[in-house]
Write an enzyme that holds these catalytic residues in place. Structure first.
Site, PDB file in Angstrom:
ATOM      1  N   ASP A 495       0.801  -1.227   0.000  1.00 32.73           N
ATOM      2  CA  ASP A 495       0.000   0.000   0.000  1.00 32.73           C
ATOM      3  C   ASP A 495       0.829   1.269   0.000  1.00 32.73           C
ATOM      4  O   ASP A 495       0.305   2.347  -0.276  1.00 32.73           O
ATOM      5  CB  ASP A 495      -0.815   0.050   1.314  1.00 32.73           C
ATOM      6  CG  ASP A 495      -2.083  -0.763   1.215  1.00 32.73           C
ATOM      7  OD1 ASP A 495      -2.615  -0.908   0.115  1.00 32.73           O
ATOM      8  OD2 ASP A 495      -2.539  -1.247   2.278  1.00 32.73           O
TER       9      ASP A 495
HETATM   10  C1  GLC Z   1      -1.710  -3.913   5.369  1.00 33.65           C
HETATM   11  C2  GLC Z   1      -2.920  -3.937   4.493  1.00 33.65           C
HETATM   12  C3  GLC Z   1      -2.722  -4.843   3.305  1.00 33.65           C
HETATM   13  C4  GLC Z   1      -1.448  -4.524   2.587  1.00 33.65           C
HETATM   14  C5  GLC Z   1      -0.275  -4.538   3.539  1.00 33.65           C
HETATM   15  C6  GLC Z   1       1.018  -4.114   2.876  1.00 33.65           C
HETATM   16  O1  GLC Z   1      -1.562  -5.131   5.997  1.00 33.65           O
HETATM   17  O2  GLC Z   1      -4.052  -4.366   5.209  1.00 33.65           O
HETATM   18  O3  GLC Z   1      -3.801  -4.728   2.421  1.00 33.65           O
HETATM   19  O4  GLC Z   1      -1.274  -5.454   1.555  1.00 33.65           O
HETATM   20  O5  GLC Z   1      -0.539  -3.649   4.608  1.00 33.65           O
HETATM   21  O6  GLC Z   1       1.064  -2.756   2.565  1.00 33.65           O
END
Ligand code: GLC
Length: 822
Positions: A495
Site C-alpha cells: 500500500d
Molecule cells: C496492510 C494492508 C494490506 C497490505 C499490507 C502491505 O496489511 O491491510 O492490504 O497489503 O498492509 O502494505
C-alpha cells in the site's frame, strides 16, 4: 515463559502475570456482535459495524493501568470493614495472590485471588446471539463469612465511534439511560442515544436481582470526577448507588448485584449480560441466560463449533510450537481475520475509512475456508459483488450497507487515476482455492452482480462467478505500461509505494501469473481446452516480459516508474531489493531454475534476520513524495525495511517449491510467535498470534512486534505450514500429499477432513530428506505420484514415505506451478 505458557491440551494460552508489555487480547463473537476482550477484562464491542455501531468505549491509547470499556468490582463487607476489589487487576491494581487469564477459543477465562477472595470469570458470546455473557463465580477464602456485592461496570461509547471522540457536547447531550424492570426482581439497565435510527438499545443485566445501579459516570466516580476508577466514590462510600436514569452525560452502566452473606469456602455465581437488542426482546434474552444450564449449554456449543472447525486439519510433528500454532492458534487467527478483515483490533479501530478489504479478505478466506466453508462462500459472494464490470474491483466494502469505496485511494479515483492494480486478481486465487477445498463447482455458475455504485443492485450488470474471474484477468491483460508490465495504480499489495503516473508493478505481473495458472488448471479440469491454451499463452507472454525487463542480475526488480527509473535494483541506494519480487516470481512460475535460486538466495543474504525476512532494504531514510507512504516510516519500520510478516510465508512457499525444506522451516520458525514466548519483553505482543510487523534490524527496537491479530500473515503462514511444508493440499482432482520438511524430522502425521472424507496421513522420512515422495499407499493400496483421488466419505489411512530422489529438487521442474497445484 515470563507472562504465560501454552496449555495445548486445553487449547488455551495461559497468561500468568497481568503486567504484560501490551494488552494481550482475544476475540469473542463475530462482526454481527462481538469484538476484542483483553487479558484484564476490558472489551471493545460493536454490533455489525465498529464505526457506526460501537458499544463500549475502549481507547487503546490510554495507559494499560486503566480499565477499558468494561470492568468488574467486588464490594466486600467483612465485619465493619468494607473493601473494594477489582478481580481483573485493573483498575484497582491490588496485588494478586494469583492471576490467570486463559485465552481460549472465543472465550477468555480470568481467575484471580485477591485479599482472600477468588473470582473466576468466563467471558464469551453465545453463537448467533447479540449478548456478551460474563459467568462470574466468587469464592470466599477468608475463613469467615463475608457479604459480597458484584459490580459490573460498562463505559459506553456513542454508537458513532468517531463522534464520541470529536464532539464532547453533542454526544453527552444525547445519551440516555433507563431502568427496565424484569421478572423475579431482575432488571436491565438500558442505554441508548436519544436519536437512533433502528429500535435497538444496549443493555446491561444480571441473572440476579440488583440492589442499586448507576448510569452517570460523574456520580459513580464522585467528587466531581476527582474520584478515580481505582477508588470510585460511589463504591467507597459503601452505600447504595444512586439509581440514576441519566438523561445526559458520560454514560456508564453499573449494577450492584447483592450475593448476600457468603460462608467461608462457599462459591456464589451470577451471570452478567451486555447486549444490544430490540426492547421487547431483552426480557427473553435476560431470562434465558439467567438459567445457568443455558449458559453452560451455550458455552458447550462454542466448544463444539471449534472442535469441528479445528478437526479439518490436525498434525503431530517433532516441533511442539509448530503443532500449537497449526492445530490451535493459527486457524483461530485465520477465522478471526476472515470475520473481521482489518476492521477492529487493538490497532485498527474500525473508524472512518476502513471496511472489509477486497485484497485482504480474498486472502483471509483462503486461510479460513477449510474450517468454515459456508462462511467463506458467503464472503466470496460479497467480495465478487464489489468487482466492477470492467473486471477491476473496489478496494473495500462496508458490510452493513454493502457500499464500497477505494479507501485511501478514493481521492485518486476521483481524479481519474487508476487505484489498486492488484485487488481484483486476488479473488481468482481465493475462488479456485475454495473450489479445490469443497468441490462445489456449481458456484462457478452462480450469477453475481458487478458493482456499479449508485445503480440499484437488481439493475446492475450480472455475470457468473467464472465470468468474474475471467474479467479480472482480462483487466490486467489490458492495463499494462510501457514495458508490458501491469500498471501499479495508486498501489499494489504494498500500500505504501505510491508512484506517480503510469508506473508498473512486477508484483502485479506475478499475481497475474498465479491467477493465470489457477484458471489454466481449473479449465483443464473442466475440459475447457481453448481457454487452457489461451491462459497458457498469456502466462508465457507475461513470464517472458518479466524475465526480459525485470531481472537485475541477481534478483528481480520491483517497480518501473513512469520516468523509466527502476525500484528494487542494485542501482538503488535505498530499497535495492524487495522480497515480494523474488518470492512471487517463483510462485508465478516465471523464474527459471537458476534465477529462482539466485533470487531466493539474495533474499536470504540481504533481507533475512533472526526475527524474520524484511520486506525490502536498505530502508529509505527521508521522505520522498515520488515514492510515497513507505518513505514516511523510519528505516526498519513497517513496509520500510521492517519485517512485514505477511510476505514471509510467500518466501517459505517459494522455498518449498525449490525443495529446500530446511530453509522453509527455518523461515517458519523464526517468525513463529510461540517461539518468542521466552524473549517476550522484546517482542511485546501476544505469543499466540502473528503480528502484522516486527521492527527490522535498522531500527533500535529490532524484534519488537506490532499490530497483532488482523494480518494476512495468519492465512499465509497457515497455508505455508499445511499446504506446503506438510504438503497436504486439496487439488481439483484429488488430495495432494507432497511434503517439504526439515531433514531433521523423521516423519509426522496429519488428519485432514476434506469433501466428506477423513484422511489419516502418516509420513515417514527414513532417509532424512526434505522432500520427494517415493511411496504412497491409501488403505493399503500403492499409488503412483502424490495425488490421492477424493473419497466422498469414510476414514482412510494414507502412508507416505519420503526418500532420496527428491533431496534437493530441480528448481522449477515439477513445483514451479505449485500455487496452481497439479
Ligand atoms: C496492510 C494492508 C494490506 C497490505 C499490507 C502491505 O496489511 O491491510 O492490504 O497489503 O498492509 O502494505
Amino acid at each position: 515463559m515470563k507472562y504465560g505458557f501454552f496449555d495445548n491440551d486445553r487449547r488455551e494460552y495461559v497468561i500468568t502475570d497481568p503486567r504484560t508489555p501490551t494488552k494481550w487480547v482475544n476475540y469473542v463473537g463475530c462482526l454481527a456482535f462481538g469484538g476484542i476482550v483483553d487479558h484484564t477484562g476490558g472489551a471493545l464491542l460493536c454490533a455489525g459495524d465498529p464505526g457506526l455501531n460501537r458499544i463500549t468505549k475502549y481507547i487503546p491509547q490510554m495507559p494499560a493501568s486503566e480499565f477499558k470499556g468494561t470492568t468488574l468490582y467486588l464490594r466486600v463487607r467483612d465485619g465493619d470493614e468494607v473493601s473494594v476489589i477489582s478481580p481483573f487487576f485493573t483498575p484497582c491494581l491490588d496485588p494478586c495472590d494469583s492471576y490467570e487469564c486463559r485465552v481460549g477459543l472465543s472465550y477468555q477465562k480470568i481467575t484471580t485471588e485477591i485479599a482472600g477472595i477468588r473470582t473466576e470469570v468466563t467471558i464469551f458470546i453465545p453463537a448467533g446471539e447479540a449478548v456478551e455473557l460474563r459467568d462470574i463465580r466468587v469464592t470466599n477464602l477468608r475463613g469467615r463469612p463475608v457479604e459480597i456485592e458484584i459490580v459490573p461496570v460498562v463505559e459506553y461509547s456513542h454508537f458513532d465511534a468517531l463522534k464520541q471522540l470529536t464532539n464532547a457536547d453533542w454526544v453527552p447531550q444525547t445519551m440516555m439511560s433507563e431502568k427496565l424492570s424484569l421478572k423475579y426482581g431482575r432488571m436491565a439497565l438500558l442505554q441508548y442515544p436519544f436519536l437512533r435510527k433502528d429500535d435497538a438499545v444496549n443493555f446491561l443485566s444480571a441473572s440476579r436481582p440488583v440492589n442499586s445501579f448507576e448510569s452517570d459516570r460523574k456520580a459513580f466516580l464522585g467528587d466531581n470526577e476527582y474520584g478515580t476508577w481505582a477508588c470510585p466514590g460511589a463504591l467507597a462510600e459503601g452505600g447504595r448507588l444512586s439509581n440514576c436514569e441519566a438523561r445526559r452525560g458520560d454514560n456508564i452502566g453499573a449494577l450492584a448485584i447483592g450475593m448476600g452473606s457468603v460462608a467461608s469456602g462457599d462459591e456464589v455465581r451470577t451471570v452478567t449480560m451486555l447486549g444490544q437488542d430490540r426492547r421487547e426482546r431483552i426480557p427473553f434474552v435476560v431470562e434465558k441466560y439467567s438459567d445457568p444450564a443455558e449458559v453452560d449449554a451455550a458455552f458447550g456449543r462454542l466448544a463444539d463449533f471449534w472442535q469441528e472447525n479445528l478437526s479439518v486439519f490436525q498434525c503431530e510433528t517433532p516441533d511442539a510450537e509448530f503443532d500449537a500454532m497449526v492445530n490451535i492458534h493459527n486457524p483461530r487467527q485465520c477465522y478471526m481475520t476472515m470475520n473481521w478483515s482489518r476492521y477492529l483490533s487493538l490497532y485498527q479501530l474500525g473508524i472512518g475509512t476502513r471496511g472489509i478489504g477486497f485484497r485482504d479478505s480474498s486472502q483471509d478466506v483462503m486461510g479460513g475456508m477449510a474450517g468454515a466453508p459456508s462462511e467463506a462462500k458467503e464472503l466470496l459472494r460479497k467480495l465478487l459483488s464489489i468487482q466492477k464490470p470492467d473486471g477491476s474491483a473496489m478496494h473495500q466494502f462496508y458490510p452493513a450497507t454493502m457500499h464500497a469505496d477505494c479507501g485511501d485511494a478514493e481521492e485518486e479515483k476521483e481524479k481519474g487515476k487508476l487505484v489498486y492494480g492488484d485487488d481484483h486478481l486476488w479473488i481468482v486465487s481465493a475462488v479456485c482455492a475454495f473450489l479445490k477445498e469443497t468441490g462445489d463447482y456449481g458456484f462457478l455458475d452462480e450469477e453475481i452482480s458487478f458493482y456499479e455504485g449508485a445503480i440499484p443492485i437488481d439493475e446492475r450488470e450480472g455475470g457468473s462467478v467464472f465470468d468474474h474471474l475471467q474479467r479480472a484477468l482480462e483487466w490486467t491483460k489490458r492495463n499494462v505500461g510501457r514495458h508490458g508490465i501491469p500498471l501499479l495504480g495508486y498501489a499494489d499489495w504494498n500500500d505504501t509505494v505510491n508512484l506517480p503516473g503510469d508506473a508498473e508493478s512486477l508484483f502485479n505481473a506475478c499475481l497475474y501469473g498465479v491467477g493465470l495458472r489457477e484458471l489454466t488448471d481449473l479449465c483443464r479440469f473442466l475440459g475447457k481446452r481453448d481457454l487452457v491454451a489461451r491462459y497458457e499463452s498469456d502466462h508465457a507472454e507475461m513470464g517472458a516480459r518479466v524475465n526480459g525487463v525485470g531481472w537485475d542480475g541477481e534478483w528481480y526488480v520491483r517497480y518501473f516508474m513512469e520516468s523509466g527509473e527502476v525500484l528494487g535494483s542494485s542501482d538503488n541506494a535505498h530499497g535495492a531489493i524487495y522480497t515480494n519480487a523474488q518470492s512471487w516470481a517463483v510462485l508465478a512460475g516465471f523464474a527459471p531454475d537458476e534465477r529462482a535460486l539466485s533470487a531466493l538466495d539474495a533474499v536470504n543474504e540481504r533481507l533475512n534476520t533472526r526475527f524474520g525476512i524484511k520486506l525490502s532494504g536498505p530502508g529509505y531514510n527521508a521522505y520522498d513524495p515520488e515514492i510515497g507512504g513507505v518513505t514516511t516510516y523510519p528505516p526498519g519500520a513497517k513496509e520500510n525495511g521492517g519485517i512485514f510478516l505477511h510476505s514471509n510465508p510467500w518466501v517459505m512457499i517459494a522455498e518449498t517449491m525449490l525443495g529446500r525444506g530446511d530453509r522453509a522451516f527455518e523461515y517458519y520458525s523464526q517468525i513463529n510467535p510461540a517461539k518468542r514466548n521466552d524473549d517476550i519483553d522484546l517482542f511485546e505482543v501476544e505469543p499466540y498470534c502473528y503480528p502484522q510487523n516486527i521492527l527490522g534490524d535498522e531500527h533500535p527496537q529490532f524484534g519488537l512486534g506490532r499490530n497483532s491479530w488482523l494480518s494476512g500473515t495468519a492465512s499465509w503462514t497457515y497455508q505455508a505450514a499445511t499446504r506446503f511444508i506438510l504438503g497436504v493440499r486439496p487439488a481439483h482432482d484429488g488430495l495432494v500429499i507432497d511434503p517439504c520438511i526439515p531433514s531433521a524430522w523423521d516423519g509426522f502425521s496429519v488428519t485432514r477432513k476434506v469433501r466428506g472424507a477423513t484422511y489419516h496421513i502418516r509420513v515417514s522420512n527414513p532417509g532424512r530428506v526434505n522432500s520427494g515422495v517415493v511411496g504412497l499407499a491409501i488403505d493399503g493400496k500403492q499409488l503412483d505420484g502424490t495425488c490421492v483421488p477424493y473419497f466422498t466419505s469414510g476414514e482412510h489411512e494414507i502412508e507416505v514415505t519420503l526418500g532420496e530422489f527428491g533431496a534437493v529438487r530441480e528448481p522449477g521442474s515439477t513445483h514451479s506451478s505449485e500455487m496452481a497445484v497439479r
